[in-house]
Enzyme design. Structure first.
Site, PDB file in Angstrom:
ATOM      1  N   THR A   5       0.852  -1.183   0.000  1.00 20.06           N
ATOM      2  CA  THR A   5       0.000   0.000   0.000  1.00 20.06           C
ATOM      3  C   THR A   5       0.884   1.228   0.000  1.00 20.06           C
ATOM      4  OG1 THR A   5      -1.747  -1.060   1.253  1.00 20.06           O
ATOM      5  CG2 THR A   5      -1.658   1.316   1.388  1.00 20.06           C
ATOM      6  N   SER A 161       4.191   4.754  -8.013  1.00 13.66           N
ATOM      7  CA  SER A 161       3.743   3.534  -8.706  1.00 13.66           C
ATOM      8  C   SER A 161       4.716   3.106  -9.803  1.00 13.66           C
ATOM      9  CB  SER A 161       2.340   3.717  -9.287  1.00 13.66           C
ATOM     10  OG  SER A 161       2.359   4.512 -10.454  1.00 13.66           O
ATOM     11  N   CYS A 164       7.724   1.505  -7.051  1.00 12.62           N
ATOM     12  CA  CYS A 164       7.389   0.449  -6.088  1.00 12.62           C
ATOM     13  C   CYS A 164       6.474  -0.592  -6.737  1.00 12.62           C
ATOM     14  CB  CYS A 164       6.700   1.065  -4.868  1.00 12.62           C
ATOM     15  SG  CYS A 164       6.172  -0.165  -3.654  1.00 12.62           S
ATOM     16  N   THR A 167       2.764  -0.887  -5.500  1.00 10.37           N
ATOM     17  CA  THR A 167       1.920   0.301  -5.645  1.00 10.37           C
ATOM     18  C   THR A 167       1.430   0.390  -7.079  1.00 10.37           C
ATOM     19  OG1 THR A 167       3.263   1.438  -3.978  1.00 10.37           O
ATOM     20  CG2 THR A 167       1.883   2.821  -5.388  1.00 10.37           C
TER      21      THR A 167
END
Length: 176
Positions: A5, A161, A164, A167
């Site tokens: 997350t 995003s 990672c 993500t």
């Protein structure tokens, strides 16, 4: 275990935005959901929370935090301190693995299961697997552009995003 997350909160003036990605990852390699909502409004829409960690644990803590907000008349800091104390002392809650970012019109707080309630020095905070990337991007955007908080939070998560693997770019943003 469910993981992966990224949550970021950005404050500028009297506005605050909290954004989260939508990916739910099982273990280290399986994406189970792309559109999870990890941002919620509490206390008649006056408080925004974003949560990272185990999904069930985060939902449990979010519900507990909502109870504390009701109990303390929407006083964000008092509710956060009371939740953190209960979280640390309770044998069951103590085992929950999650972090919360909570924000209202005045304050932004990080609440952890080890009993910390932290008000960041900067007007930006990030948590979760991509939290550091999102926080760095948000700080750069906040100090070097005139973008509003919602745009900064969204762009920071888009950048996270791309770095990672836990993500995604299915982003939810709530603004006060």
């Amino acid at each position: 275990m469910f993981r992966g997350t990224t949550i970021v909160a950005v404050r500028r003036g009297d506005r605050v935005s909290v954004a989260g990605d939508g990916q739910v990852t099982f273990g280290d390699s399986t994406i189970l959901k792309h559109g999870a909502k990890k941002i919620r409004r509490l206390y008649n829409g006056e408080v925004i929370v974003g949560f990272a960690g185990s999904v069930a644990d985060a939902m449990t803590l979010s519900q507990k935090f909502e109870e504390k907000l009701e109990q303390y008349g929407g006083n964000l800091k008092r509710a956060a301190v009371e939740l953190a104390q209960e979280w640390r002392k309770d044998k069951i809650l103590r085992k929950l693995e999650a972090l919360l970012i909570a924000a209202d019109k005045k304050d932004t707080l990080l609440i952890s299961g080890t009993g910390e309630v932290i008000e960041p020095d900067e007007d930006v905070i990030g948590i979760g697997s991509g939290g550091n990337y999102a926080m760095a991007a948000a700080l750069a955007l906040r100090y070097n552009t005139d973008l509003d908080t919602e745009e900064i939070a969204r762009k920071a998560l888009e950048i996270a995003s791309k770095i990672c693997v836990y993500t995604n770019n299915n982003i939810t943003v709530e603004t006060l």
